[in-house]
Design a protein around this motif. Structure first.
Motif, PDB file in Angstrom:
ATOM      1  N   ASP A 119      37.724  49.552  37.590  1.00  0.00           N
ATOM      2  CA  ASP A 119      37.981  49.484  39.035  1.00  0.00           C
ATOM      3  C   ASP A 119      39.306  50.128  39.434  1.00  0.00           C
ATOM      4  N   SER A 139      28.041  37.063  32.745  1.00  0.00           N
ATOM      5  CA  SER A 139      28.118  38.457  33.171  1.00  0.00           C
ATOM      6  C   SER A 139      27.448  39.336  32.123  1.00  0.00           C
ATOM      7  N   SER A 164      25.649  42.564  36.081  1.00  0.00           N
ATOM      8  CA  SER A 164      25.561  41.422  36.993  1.00  0.00           C
ATOM      9  C   SER A 164      26.470  40.313  36.489  1.00  0.00           C
ATOM     10  N   HIS A 194      36.319  39.134  33.323  1.00  0.00           N
ATOM     11  CA  HIS A 194      36.436  38.048  34.298  1.00  0.00           C
ATOM     12  C   HIS A 194      37.510  37.047  33.893  1.00  0.00           C
ATOM     13  N   THR A 232      33.971  41.482  38.038  1.00  0.00           N
ATOM     14  CA  THR A 232      34.020  42.428  39.152  1.00  0.00           C
ATOM     15  C   THR A 232      34.250  43.862  38.687  1.00  0.00           C
ATOM     16  N   ARG A 233      34.196  44.056  37.362  1.00  0.00           N
ATOM     17  CA  ARG A 233      34.332  45.411  36.839  1.00  0.00           C
ATOM     18  C   ARG A 233      33.597  45.506  35.499  1.00  0.00           C
ATOM     19  N   HIS A 243      29.704  37.187  37.234  1.00  0.00           N
ATOM     20  CA  HIS A 243      30.955  36.870  37.916  1.00  0.00           C
ATOM     21  C   HIS A 243      32.002  37.975  37.816  1.00  0.00           C
TER      22      HIS A 243
END
Ligand code: FES
Length: 151
Positions: free
Chosen positions: A138, A98, A108, A77, A112-113, A110
């Motif tokens: 990602d 995270s 889980s 992040h 995104t990968r 903030h």
């Protein structure tokens, strides 16, 4: 695989400072002793499941369920140094919480990968990690999934 320069100033400097915090929090984490050759680091194959940190290379080496992985210490992040929570058996970012499984998979928070993985291979009794080659889950999901060693 993505070429990456881990000697770039701000990220390395930030993580070096943050590592001091990690060292105090993650006591059960073993300290890695690596042999460096260019961008590669050689580590003994861990004898048991666990987490090992190489502070100099900012690599997190994990043995989990007969597989080995090498992760970037930086949270995907905002690059905060991740910590291992041995009681919970997972990684967690101290900045925005995270959470990641021992194999680096995102749970889980903030981010995104999943945790970024370095290229890793086994040579004889050593794990060889190339800190100049890393993959993001990602962007290159197949390469990310393959960046592991089956023990
Ligand atoms: S820096 Fe890790 S979740 Fe934001």
């Amino acid at each position: 695989m993505t070429d990456h320069c881990f000697t770039c100033g701000s990220r390395r400097q930030f993580l070096s400072q943050a590592l001091g915090i990690v060292a105090g929090i993650a006591r059960p984490v073993r300290e890695a002793i690596a042999v460096a050759s260019g961008s590669e680091r050689r580590y003994p194959v861990p004898a048991a499941d666990g987490v090992t940190i190489d502070r100099g290379a900012q690599v997190v080496l994990v043995r989990h369920q007969m597989r080995a992985y090498a992760f970037a210490l930086a949270c995907p992040h905002q690059n905060t140094a991740l910590k291992w929570l041995p009681k919970d058996g997972r990684f967690q970012c101290p900045k925005h919480d995270s959470r990641y499984q021992p194999d680096g998979a995102f749970v889980s928070g903030h981010a995104t990968r999943s945790m970024d993985r370095f290229a890793i291979r086994k040579e004889s009794d050593a794990l060889v990690v190339d800190v100049a080659r890393w993959v993001q889950s990602d962007r290159e999901p197949a390469d990310w999934a393959a960046a592991r060693v089956d023990l």
